[in-house]
Design a protein around this motif. Sequence first.
Motif, mmCIF file in Angstrom:
data_model
loop_
_atom_site.group_PDB
_atom_site.id
_atom_site.type_symbol
_atom_site.label_atom_id
_atom_site.label_comp_id
_atom_site.label_asym_id
_atom_site.label_seq_id
_atom_site.Cartn_x
_atom_site.Cartn_y
_atom_site.Cartn_z
ATOM 1 N N ASP A 304 22.795 21.390 -15.080
ATOM 2 C CA ASP A 304 21.609 21.897 -15.774
ATOM 3 C C ASP A 304 21.710 23.410 -15.946
ATOM 4 O O ASP A 304 21.311 24.180 -15.054
ATOM 5 C CB ASP A 304 20.348 21.532 -14.975
ATOM 6 C CG ASP A 304 19.076 21.686 -15.792
ATOM 7 O OD1 ASP A 304 19.001 22.663 -16.571
ATOM 8 O OD2 ASP A 304 18.168 20.856 -15.637
ATOM 9 N N PRO A 305 22.231 23.892 -17.075
ATOM 10 C CA PRO A 305 22.424 25.341 -17.287
ATOM 11 C C PRO A 305 21.146 26.152 -17.195
ATOM 12 O O PRO A 305 21.165 27.291 -16.721
ATOM 13 C CB PRO A 305 23.017 25.401 -18.703
ATOM 14 C CG PRO A 305 23.615 24.055 -18.935
ATOM 15 C CD PRO A 305 22.742 23.088 -18.196
ATOM 16 N N SER A 306 20.016 25.601 -17.633
ATOM 17 C CA SER A 306 18.769 26.373 -17.605
ATOM 18 C C SER A 306 18.285 26.605 -16.175
ATOM 19 O O SER A 306 17.842 27.710 -15.830
ATOM 20 C CB SER A 306 17.681 25.655 -18.420
ATOM 21 O OG SER A 306 17.376 24.390 -17.853
ATOM 22 N N VAL A 307 18.380 25.571 -15.344
ATOM 23 C CA VAL A 307 18.002 25.734 -13.932
ATOM 24 C C VAL A 307 18.968 26.693 -13.250
ATOM 25 O O VAL A 307 18.552 27.580 -12.487
ATOM 26 C CB VAL A 307 17.972 24.371 -13.211
ATOM 27 C CG1 VAL A 307 17.737 24.560 -11.713
ATOM 28 C CG2 VAL A 307 16.887 23.474 -13.796
ATOM 29 N N TYR A 308 20.258 26.535 -13.541
ATOM 30 C CA TYR A 308 21.272 27.428 -12.966
ATOM 31 C C TYR A 308 20.974 28.884 -13.326
ATOM 32 O O TYR A 308 21.034 29.775 -12.461
ATOM 33 C CB TYR A 308 22.658 27.034 -13.461
ATOM 34 C CG TYR A 308 23.742 28.024 -13.095
ATOM 35 C CD1 TYR A 308 24.322 28.004 -11.833
ATOM 36 C CD2 TYR A 308 24.170 28.986 -14.005
ATOM 37 C CE1 TYR A 308 25.309 28.919 -11.481
ATOM 38 C CE2 TYR A 308 25.156 29.900 -13.671
ATOM 39 C CZ TYR A 308 25.719 29.870 -12.414
ATOM 40 O OH TYR A 308 26.690 30.781 -12.072
ATOM 41 N N ALA A 309 20.645 29.149 -14.591
ATOM 42 C CA ALA A 309 20.380 30.520 -15.035
ATOM 43 C C ALA A 309 19.180 31.114 -14.298
ATOM 44 O O ALA A 309 19.200 32.294 -13.913
ATOM 45 C CB ALA A 309 20.135 30.540 -16.542
ATOM 46 N N SER A 310 18.147 30.315 -14.082
ATOM 47 C CA SER A 310 16.957 30.812 -13.387
ATOM 48 C C SER A 310 17.247 31.097 -11.911
ATOM 49 O O SER A 310 16.772 32.087 -11.346
ATOM 50 C CB SER A 310 15.815 29.796 -13.505
ATOM 51 O OG SER A 310 15.443 29.624 -14.852
ATOM 52 N N VAL A 311 18.030 30.213 -11.280
ATOM 53 C CA VAL A 311 18.415 30.438 -9.882
ATOM 54 C C VAL A 311 19.266 31.694 -9.772
ATOM 55 O O VAL A 311 19.037 32.555 -8.905
ATOM 56 C CB VAL A 311 19.184 29.213 -9.322
ATOM 57 C CG1 VAL A 311 19.822 29.551 -7.970
ATOM 58 C CG2 VAL A 311 18.251 28.026 -9.177
ATOM 59 N N LEU A 312 20.252 31.828 -10.658
ATOM 60 C CA LEU A 312 21.131 32.995 -10.623
ATOM 61 C C LEU A 312 20.343 34.287 -10.811
ATOM 62 O O LEU A 312 20.574 35.274 -10.100
ATOM 63 C CB LEU A 312 22.199 32.873 -11.712
ATOM 64 C CG LEU A 312 23.177 34.047 -11.838
ATOM 65 C CD1 LEU A 312 23.957 34.241 -10.534
ATOM 66 C CD2 LEU A 312 24.135 33.817 -13.010
ATOM 67 N N LYS A 397 13.058 12.872 -14.521
ATOM 68 C CA LYS A 397 13.286 14.212 -15.068
ATOM 69 C C LYS A 397 13.296 15.234 -13.935
ATOM 70 O O LYS A 397 12.395 15.251 -13.098
ATOM 71 C CB LYS A 397 12.196 14.563 -16.081
ATOM 72 C CG LYS A 397 12.310 15.964 -16.659
ATOM 73 C CD LYS A 397 11.137 16.255 -17.584
ATOM 74 C CE LYS A 397 11.200 17.689 -18.121
ATOM 75 N NZ LYS A 397 10.028 18.003 -18.975
ATOM 76 N N PHE A 398 14.309 16.096 -13.920
ATOM 77 C CA PHE A 398 14.380 17.150 -12.896
ATOM 78 C C PHE A 398 13.487 18.307 -13.324
ATOM 79 O O PHE A 398 13.733 18.959 -14.341
ATOM 80 C CB PHE A 398 15.815 17.636 -12.718
ATOM 81 C CG PHE A 398 16.006 18.517 -11.513
ATOM 82 C CD1 PHE A 398 16.374 17.972 -10.297
ATOM 83 C CD2 PHE A 398 15.798 19.889 -11.590
ATOM 84 C CE1 PHE A 398 16.532 18.775 -9.170
ATOM 85 C CE2 PHE A 398 15.953 20.698 -10.487
ATOM 86 C CZ PHE A 398 16.327 20.137 -9.262
ATOM 87 N N ASP A 399 12.435 18.568 -12.559
ATOM 88 C CA ASP A 399 11.448 19.576 -12.953
ATOM 89 C C ASP A 399 10.938 20.325 -11.724
ATOM 90 O O ASP A 399 9.978 19.892 -11.076
ATOM 91 C CB ASP A 399 10.292 18.906 -13.685
ATOM 92 C CG ASP A 399 9.263 19.912 -14.184
ATOM 93 O OD1 ASP A 399 9.551 21.134 -14.159
ATOM 94 O OD2 ASP A 399 8.172 19.477 -14.609
ATOM 95 N N PRO A 400 11.544 21.484 -11.401
ATOM 96 C CA PRO A 400 11.098 22.265 -10.231
ATOM 97 C C PRO A 400 9.646 22.744 -10.342
ATOM 98 O O PRO A 400 9.028 23.059 -9.318
ATOM 99 C CB PRO A 400 12.064 23.460 -10.219
ATOM 100 C CG PRO A 400 13.259 23.000 -10.983
ATOM 101 C CD PRO A 400 12.734 22.087 -12.036
ATOM 102 N N ALA A 401 9.111 22.776 -11.560
ATOM 103 C CA ALA A 401 7.725 23.235 -11.735
ATOM 104 C C ALA A 401 6.727 22.325 -11.021
ATOM 105 O O ALA A 401 5.580 22.736 -10.783
ATOM 106 C CB ALA A 401 7.392 23.309 -13.228
ATOM 107 N N ARG A 402 7.146 21.116 -10.674
ATOM 108 C CA ARG A 402 6.241 20.217 -9.934
ATOM 109 C C ARG A 402 5.744 20.857 -8.644
ATOM 110 O O ARG A 402 4.670 20.520 -8.138
ATOM 111 C CB ARG A 402 6.956 18.918 -9.565
ATOM 112 C CG ARG A 402 7.500 18.095 -10.710
ATOM 113 C CD ARG A 402 8.172 16.841 -10.146
ATOM 114 N NE ARG A 402 9.092 16.230 -11.088
ATOM 115 C CZ ARG A 402 8.742 15.343 -12.013
ATOM 116 N NH1 ARG A 402 7.476 14.988 -12.104
ATOM 117 N NH2 ARG A 402 9.648 14.826 -12.820
#
Length: 477
Positions: A304-312, A397-402
């Motif tokens: 998941d590039p978008s999650v990776y980018a936010s973590v980085l 769906k993987f959603d950390p916003a939960r």
Amino acid sequence: MNLLFLVFLFLLPILVLLRRRTKLSKRVPDPPGSFGIPIIGQSLGLLRAMRVNTAEKWVEARIRKYGPISKLSLFGKPTVFIYGQAANKLVFTSHDSIIANQQTQSIKMIIGERNLLELSGDDHKRVRAALVSFLKPESLKRYVEKMDEEVKEHLEMHWEGKQQVKVLPLMKTLTFNMICSLLFGLERGEERDKLLVCFQNMIEGMWSVPVNLPFTRYNRSLSASARIHNTLKDLLRQKKIELDQNTASPRQNLITSLLGMLNEDGTQVLTEKEIIDNITLVMIAGHDTSSVLITFIIRLLAKDPSVYASVLQEHEEIAKNKLPGHYSLTWEDLSKMKYTWRVAMETLRMVPPVFGGFRKALTDIEYEGYLIPKGWQIFWVTAMTHMDNNIFPEPLKFDPARFENQASIPPYCFIPFGGGPRICPGYEFARIETLVTIHYLVTRFTWKLSADDGFSRDPMPAPTQGLPMQIWPRKLS
């Protein structure tokens, strides 16, 4: 003759419990279902489903057939399976006079009968309080720097200069080294390496049919457990001498902390067996759950590039405020890793390291219109509420916003660490392990999966090939 006697021994508890009924049992029926094959019951079916990653489907099939409660036989004991928010609340909040801690016979014999998962009442409170006194956030603050050192040393030894790695075996090595260093004061060397081999053999038979015959996983696990307990006894004697000679501090590690806890009359709060059994439990919990969590976070970040980018981005913000060159993370740095921990929580929701657990009914219990008989095992499964669309919309769906507002999640529905008064005391230790490790991985490396053929459970989830991936060194933006 020996085989017949063995069958009789396993059938006897079931026959006795079937005969024991109170007035309640005369008007409330047993749950639907069957005990299956004597001794084996449904144990092999469940274990087989776990190994091919269809355990949730196996459970769902039972629910479709029997409803929210059903009887079966697991690991040699009559069992009632229950699921859902109400079931979780029953398991985690019932008074000790109603439901007691109890794991399978294999877990009990491998870890030791005085471990926290087996204790109830005053004994449970006493042992839990002793463990929490070391594992609470205020105490763990002083160990962040030590964890930081262990992670950096691990990356230098096993990651730097490599083009490909297998993540899960390396994460298990890392978390085991953290446990040995922080909890036992056992530094790197031959003794630690031997302990790791024994430990890996021990955990293989945690969920197994408890028939102690040569060449079975259960037999190998029991042998490895005995060797580990002997090693821990030697460590205890050594730490006692160091405490008596004032060459060690009660705050030095978990062993010295537990040894240093005294009652008003000068006696130890915990017995030697309680210390050994619960250190074994902490070893397993701190090693398996954390290594699995970190591995699946790494797997997710690769997909998941978008999650990776936010973590980085979150970790680069922390790193850029440090002095160039070598630096160490602080407790304050960990408090800034809010998005990363939400990613971890969502990973735990979708791939909980602990599939489920067991309790024991100490009295007849009426639940969902059926009887849970006294003495029977109660089996619950973590993922049944984690993947419930009514609780977590679009559960696949993987959603950390939960997890931005955890108060919005109904109680006893997100239970990777248990819940209520029985929540895992090592929760904060796992959080620190995870955040420190992910920080150095994302700021020092980029990666790409070499293969990902899914995962199985045995009983912890594990990528089928150990999650091989290509890695490259990176520099901070």
